[in-house]
Design a protein around this motif. Sequence first.
Motif, PDB file in Angstrom:
ATOM      1  N   ALA A 151      14.155   4.129  -0.155  1.00 37.33           N
ATOM      2  CA  ALA A 151      15.171   3.473   0.671  1.00 37.33           C
ATOM      3  C   ALA A 151      14.557   2.235   1.312  1.00 37.33           C
ATOM      4  O   ALA A 151      13.401   2.276   1.749  1.00 37.33           O
ATOM      5  CB  ALA A 151      15.673   4.422   1.747  1.00 37.33           C
ATOM      6  N   PRO A 152      15.307   1.124   1.415  1.00 36.05           N
ATOM      7  CA  PRO A 152      14.735  -0.101   2.003  1.00 36.05           C
ATOM      8  C   PRO A 152      14.148   0.140   3.395  1.00 36.05           C
ATOM      9  O   PRO A 152      13.103  -0.403   3.730  1.00 36.05           O
ATOM     10  CB  PRO A 152      15.921  -1.066   2.070  1.00 36.05           C
ATOM     11  N   HIS A 153      14.803   0.963   4.193  1.00 29.72           N
ATOM     12  CA  HIS A 153      14.317   1.173   5.556  1.00 29.72           C
ATOM     13  C   HIS A 153      13.029   1.994   5.579  1.00 29.72           C
ATOM     14  O   HIS A 153      12.369   2.082   6.618  1.00 29.72           O
ATOM     15  CB  HIS A 153      15.395   1.846   6.413  1.00 29.72           C
ATOM     16  N   ALA A 154      12.683   2.578   4.439  1.00 28.63           N
ATOM     17  CA  ALA A 154      11.453   3.379   4.387  1.00 28.63           C
ATOM     18  C   ALA A 154      10.228   2.511   4.120  1.00 28.63           C
ATOM     19  O   ALA A 154       9.104   3.006   4.161  1.00 28.63           O
ATOM     20  CB  ALA A 154      11.576   4.446   3.301  1.00 28.63           C
ATOM     21  N   VAL A 155      10.435   1.223   3.851  1.00 27.32           N
ATOM     22  CA  VAL A 155       9.294   0.333   3.612  1.00 27.32           C
ATOM     23  C   VAL A 155       8.888  -0.285   4.949  1.00 27.32           C
ATOM     24  O   VAL A 155       9.675  -0.992   5.582  1.00 27.32           O
ATOM     25  CB  VAL A 155       9.651  -0.780   2.608  1.00 27.32           C
ATOM     26  N   GLU A 156       7.690   0.013   5.383  1.00 27.01           N
ATOM     27  CA  GLU A 156       7.202  -0.530   6.656  1.00 27.01           C
ATOM     28  C   GLU A 156       6.748  -1.965   6.420  1.00 27.01           C
ATOM     29  O   GLU A 156       5.828  -2.218   5.637  1.00 27.01           O
ATOM     30  CB  GLU A 156       6.038   0.326   7.167  1.00 27.01           C
ATOM     31  N   LEU A 200      12.646  -8.613   1.423  1.00 28.39           N
ATOM     32  CA  LEU A 200      11.416  -8.152   0.759  1.00 28.39           C
ATOM     33  C   LEU A 200      11.402  -6.623   0.650  1.00 28.39           C
ATOM     34  O   LEU A 200      11.005  -6.062  -0.378  1.00 28.39           O
ATOM     35  CB  LEU A 200      10.188  -8.633   1.548  1.00 28.39           C
ATOM     36  N   ALA A 201      11.846  -5.956   1.714  1.00 31.97           N
ATOM     37  CA  ALA A 201      11.897  -4.487   1.681  1.00 31.97           C
ATOM     38  C   ALA A 201      12.837  -4.014   0.573  1.00 31.97           C
ATOM     39  O   ALA A 201      12.563  -3.015  -0.106  1.00 31.97           O
ATOM     40  CB  ALA A 201      12.350  -3.951   3.042  1.00 31.97           C
ATOM     41  N   GLN A 202      13.931  -4.741   0.369  1.00 28.43           N
ATOM     42  CA  GLN A 202      14.856  -4.372  -0.720  1.00 28.43           C
ATOM     43  C   GLN A 202      14.169  -4.470  -2.083  1.00 28.43           C
ATOM     44  O   GLN A 202      14.380  -3.627  -2.955  1.00 28.43           O
ATOM     45  CB  GLN A 202      16.073  -5.313  -0.714  1.00 28.43           C
ATOM     46  N   ILE A 203      13.370  -5.505  -2.259  1.00 23.72           N
ATOM     47  CA  ILE A 203      12.698  -5.701  -3.550  1.00 23.72           C
ATOM     48  C   ILE A 203      11.694  -4.570  -3.797  1.00 23.72           C
ATOM     49  O   ILE A 203      11.639  -3.992  -4.884  1.00 23.72           O
ATOM     50  CB  ILE A 203      11.993  -7.080  -3.566  1.00 23.72           C
ATOM     51  N   VAL A 204      10.917  -4.235  -2.778  1.00 22.44           N
ATOM     52  CA  VAL A 204       9.945  -3.149  -2.911  1.00 22.44           C
ATOM     53  C   VAL A 204      10.677  -1.838  -3.177  1.00 22.44           C
ATOM     54  O   VAL A 204      10.311  -1.057  -4.057  1.00 22.44           O
ATOM     55  CB  VAL A 204       9.077  -3.043  -1.638  1.00 22.44           C
ATOM     56  N   ALA A 205      11.739  -1.626  -2.396  1.00 22.84           N
ATOM     57  CA  ALA A 205      12.492  -0.378  -2.505  1.00 22.84           C
ATOM     58  C   ALA A 205      13.103  -0.228  -3.891  1.00 22.84           C
ATOM     59  O   ALA A 205      13.083   0.855  -4.491  1.00 22.84           O
ATOM     60  CB  ALA A 205      13.576  -0.342  -1.435  1.00 22.84           C
ATOM     61  N   GLU A 206      13.641  -1.320  -4.398  1.00 21.15           N
ATOM     62  CA  GLU A 206      14.260  -1.308  -5.719  1.00 21.15           C
ATOM     63  C   GLU A 206      13.249  -0.941  -6.803  1.00 21.15           C
ATOM     64  O   GLU A 206      13.504  -0.119  -7.681  1.00 21.15           O
ATOM     65  CB  GLU A 206      14.846  -2.702  -5.996  1.00 21.15           C
ATOM     66  N   SER A 262       0.839  -1.206   0.000  1.00 24.55           N
ATOM     67  CA  SER A 262       0.000   0.000   0.000  1.00 24.55           C
ATOM     68  C   SER A 262       0.865   1.244   0.000  1.00 24.55           C
ATOM     69  O   SER A 262       1.865   1.307   0.726  1.00 24.55           O
ATOM     70  CB  SER A 262      -0.873   0.045   1.268  1.00 24.55           C
ATOM     71  N   LEU A 263       0.452   2.228  -0.796  1.00 28.60           N
ATOM     72  CA  LEU A 263       1.009   3.572  -0.628  1.00 28.60           C
ATOM     73  C   LEU A 263       0.021   4.327   0.259  1.00 28.60           C
ATOM     74  O   LEU A 263      -1.126   4.560  -0.108  1.00 28.60           O
ATOM     75  CB  LEU A 263       1.178   4.285  -1.980  1.00 28.60           C
ATOM     76  N   GLU A 264       0.479   4.647   1.455  1.00 23.34           N
ATOM     77  CA  GLU A 264      -0.412   5.278   2.435  1.00 23.34           C
ATOM     78  C   GLU A 264      -0.639   6.745   2.052  1.00 23.34           C
ATOM     79  O   GLU A 264       0.158   7.340   1.316  1.00 23.34           O
ATOM     80  CB  GLU A 264       0.234   5.207   3.835  1.00 23.34           C
ATOM     81  N   PRO A 265      -1.699   7.366   2.564  1.00 25.00           N
ATOM     82  CA  PRO A 265      -1.967   8.762   2.235  1.00 25.00           C
ATOM     83  C   PRO A 265      -0.828   9.716   2.590  1.00 25.00           C
ATOM     84  O   PRO A 265      -0.749  10.814   2.031  1.00 25.00           O
ATOM     85  CB  PRO A 265      -3.228   9.071   3.056  1.00 25.00           C
ATOM     86  N   ASP A 266       0.066   9.323   3.503  1.00 28.97           N
ATOM     87  CA  ASP A 266       1.213  10.199   3.804  1.00 28.97           C
ATOM     88  C   ASP A 266       2.406   9.926   2.900  1.00 28.97           C
ATOM     89  O   ASP A 266       3.487  10.454   3.118  1.00 28.97           O
ATOM     90  CB  ASP A 266       1.615  10.056   5.279  1.00 28.97           C
ATOM     91  N   GLY A 267       2.217   9.069   1.901  1.00 31.87           N
ATOM     92  CA  GLY A 267       3.286   8.829   0.939  1.00 31.87           C
ATOM     93  C   GLY A 267       4.270   7.751   1.347  1.00 31.87           C
ATOM     94  O   GLY A 267       5.255   7.515   0.657  1.00 31.87           O
ATOM     95  N   THR A 268       4.029   7.073   2.475  1.00 34.18           N
ATOM     96  CA  THR A 268       4.916   5.974   2.869  1.00 34.18           C
ATOM     97  C   THR A 268       4.363   4.646   2.358  1.00 34.18           C
ATOM     98  O   THR A 268       3.172   4.523   2.072  1.00 34.18           O
ATOM     99  CB  THR A 268       5.073   5.898   4.400  1.00 34.18           C
ATOM    100  N   LEU A 269       5.243   3.663   2.275  1.00 34.48           N
ATOM    101  CA  LEU A 269       4.862   2.347   1.764  1.00 34.48           C
ATOM    102  C   LEU A 269       4.717   1.359   2.918  1.00 34.48           C
ATOM    103  O   LEU A 269       5.581   1.277   3.789  1.00 34.48           O
ATOM    104  CB  LEU A 269       5.939   1.825   0.808  1.00 34.48           C
ATOM    105  N   THR A 270       3.620   0.628   2.922  1.00 33.96           N
ATOM    106  CA  THR A 270       3.417  -0.443   3.892  1.00 33.96           C
ATOM    107  C   THR A 270       3.304  -1.758   3.140  1.00 33.96           C
ATOM    108  O   THR A 270       2.492  -1.891   2.224  1.00 33.96           O
ATOM    109  CB  THR A 270       2.144  -0.208   4.719  1.00 33.96           C
ATOM    110  N   CYS A 271       4.137  -2.702   3.531  1.00 36.45           N
ATOM    111  CA  CYS A 271       4.179  -4.011   2.869  1.00 36.45           C
ATOM    112  C   CYS A 271       3.720  -5.069   3.854  1.00 36.45           C
ATOM    113  O   CYS A 271       4.368  -5.311   4.869  1.00 36.45           O
ATOM    114  CB  CYS A 271       5.605  -4.299   2.398  1.00 36.45           C
TER     115      CYS A 271
END
Lengths: 164, 787
Positions: free
Chosen positions: B521-526, B510-516, B486-495
Amino acid sequence: MTPDPEAAGTVRVQMAVNGRPVNAEIPACTNLADFLRGELGLTGTHLGCEHGVCGACTLMVDGAAVRGCLMLAVQADGAEVTTVEGLDDPLGRALREAFVARNALQCGFCTPGMLATLREAIGAGLVPERAAVRAALSGNFCRCTGYEAIVDAALDVIGGRDAR
Amino acid sequence: MPADSTLIGRSVPRAAARRTVEGLGRYTDDLDAAGVAHVAFLRSPHAHARVLGMELDEARAAPGVIGVYTAADLAAVCAPWQTRLAALPAHVSPPQQALAGDIVRYQGEPVVAVLATSRRAAESALELAFVDFEDLEPAILPADIFEPAQGFDAAAWAPQLALDRQIAHGDAGAALEGAAHVVRHRFAFGRQTAVSLEGRAVRAEYDRRSGRLSVQQSHQAPFQMQQIYAELFGLPLGRVQVAAPDVGGAFGGKLHAFPDEIAAVALAVLTGRTVKFTADRLESFLADAHAREAQAEARLGVDDDGRILGMEIDFAAGLGAYSIYPRGSVGDALQAIQLAPAAYRVPSYAGRARAWFQNKAPVGAYRGVGQPIAFALMEQMLDLAAAACGLDPAEIRRRNYREAPDTPGPTETGVVLESFTTRACLDTLLAEMDYAGLRAEQAALRAKGVYRGIGLTSFVELTGVGAQLYGPQQVRVAAQETCRLSLEPDGTLTCRTSVTDQGQGTLGGLAQIVAETLGVAPHAVEMIAGDTAATPVGGGAWASRGMALGGEAALRASRGLAARLRAVAAPLLQCEEAALSFSDSGVEGPGGARLSFREIAETVAFRPYLLPGGTAPALEVTESFLPPDLPYLATNGVLAAHVEVSPDTGLTRVLGFWAVDDCGRIVNPMLVDGQIRGGVVQGIGAALFEECRYSADGQLLNGSLVDYRVPMAADMPDIVVRHIETPTHQSALGAKGVGEAGTVGALGAMWCAVNDALAPLGTTVRRQPFTPEHVLSRLHGLEEEFD
């Protein structure tokens, strides 16, 4: 009828935990790890075997690495206790960073004890050799990593300190 | 993956590691609440006994005690269960319930539960509980388990024979008859257990007002447990939540449903109290899943050139008192005979696997299941054959490797291979370890009375396993893995992923794959995982499936979300969708025009009237994956061990270890190498130290970490890890599994290495673990029952 283990023989303990004064009335049979976890909510200290073998509960008491499961809380009366939550001096922080960078933890259950053991060993002048680091870690079980990444992380810290 | 991939294949540290080093891990026993009740169990001290009566009043009156409960109490809320495997109808496990009823069938089986205000109070009250047991003759398999009729109590239950499976192709008997050399070996594999550092733990809460059950549990497969609790307690699935917090190691040991854990949940349902149970170390040794107790006899025939003509394996496994719920206890035996010939051309083969119930703790999955046994058998036989025809061990393997399949298909024993790169793995391995140099050193040292050995093991491993394993058995465990991004309304990604992570680092990958894919940034994927109420349905963690299946689902969801973001952004940036790229948490068009994810997400959520048509697709994509054409993704690799055995002390020292593995596309090398090294060390532990030792009357003799030895830092070598990367064509990501590879091959490598060291002394080890006692007994002719 056995005595109520919770009520019988309570004692008052005072100690500094991660730099903060703590004053509590507890059953005399409470071990230090249970006290830190149960009374203070410092759940970073983990119990892996409760008989002093696995090393997961290792923490610092007056600068020495001790087994939290083998020490009664009353034995730490008047002491300075540092748990993984409080390992944020420069050496503690360097170890934390090196563990993350090297993936020196997988499940993380042994990690608090590993950090305390290495904190003491490096402080006491652990030489930057793989065999020496492995020997220093021989009281701490890790079931996940195979130890190599932990050795790498420790050497990063020792080497880095020497370089400075 | 795109050729300009920057994150896939990089050793990115994972977010979860930071929390842990600061002491902010959150394991099940860390969760507490006011008024939580603690349970302790009175467990059977006997391997086999009848419960004649109980006196529990004193325990009920003890300080802090909320209640004392027996089988009948819990049966009021919790149904019994029985492990059944639809494709193996003759496999009949005794029915089970949360607490044992009239009969106890293994030492450690829970009989009485005490619920109290603290664990200490519960344990103190246990001292006052009395159960009158009538000791019955235990059924414990004798030293030679091929002849179970001797000493086996037929009254225990019937049938004791839990499995009798034969697979064959060609005429193995005739092939051995005509072979230039036939070698024979007897093997005994010790009973092991996973020894996760965190004990099994469960915390259960039942809200009588809503009828909802919420369970936090240190477990690999929350959706499996949700199914089981819903069924046992008669609740609709939607009222049962199972969530795994941080899990302190699992290795297969936390893949099952255990009576003590079910009893703790039943107590929550029965009393309405929040109930917590954490297994202490003795309980873990007594009542965790055990694994791998087995014996085998193998015969291998080769021609004068060392080419395999035929092989026979007779395999016998010692199970526990019940077939473990819900997956059963037959995995070790079935995999051992199916996989042994997987890496080689074996023109004629006959494998028979039998298994018997006995009065010991139930047997379940432990890292690699029967695969470590399979390859220990095969590789030891190859070494014996090499010696018989004067070939180097590496050469006999090279001569017998099967060819890579042109198209994916099954081997003669039904192992489906998509690719096969063992030859390339072996070449890399021999170069890395300087095989020729080590052989020369070995010969020189033997002349001086120093006994070193080299062991090679080639393996095929079943990873990324799909629904064909448990589906036909009608075992209700999910295999498909799903990602909801999901791309949340605040612009962050939740996986939200259906796979779970017990330290493997899968969530970081998995965060690396989404981030790529989405330029963040991988750490930005919740990452959210391990909670039936918060993630899509899936299998969790078993059979090395996390990255292979969950990674592909994450890639597909990322690509799907990217397509939606392009569709929204293109009209706003007034360009073609194809002209858009992702970077720095935003979308960039030609000429540098940009929209941040936050701007896009806010527009879709709050101001969709700005978009063409006044509406937009949800910025949430769910994708699932299973290999479409294959039952699993078979991987392969070659491992080598270098050891020195002292004929004076019987001690084995591991001098070096090398691993070359082909797990397809590697998302994060640091995590992959960590899996292999950790797995190898568990395999070395199996070879040298680890065994659950039982007395002849079914008493566990070594239920502590002092007596059950696991590998320590100073025992273990550094392990060289290299890779051959052959991506699977079943997925766009191309990843296969790797979590068990090290364990799968290490036992065989150690078996071969120790016997290679002992070869000039004229003996072999045959009983794992190769303790100094066993080595010395063999050297001095004191343990000859296997000759």
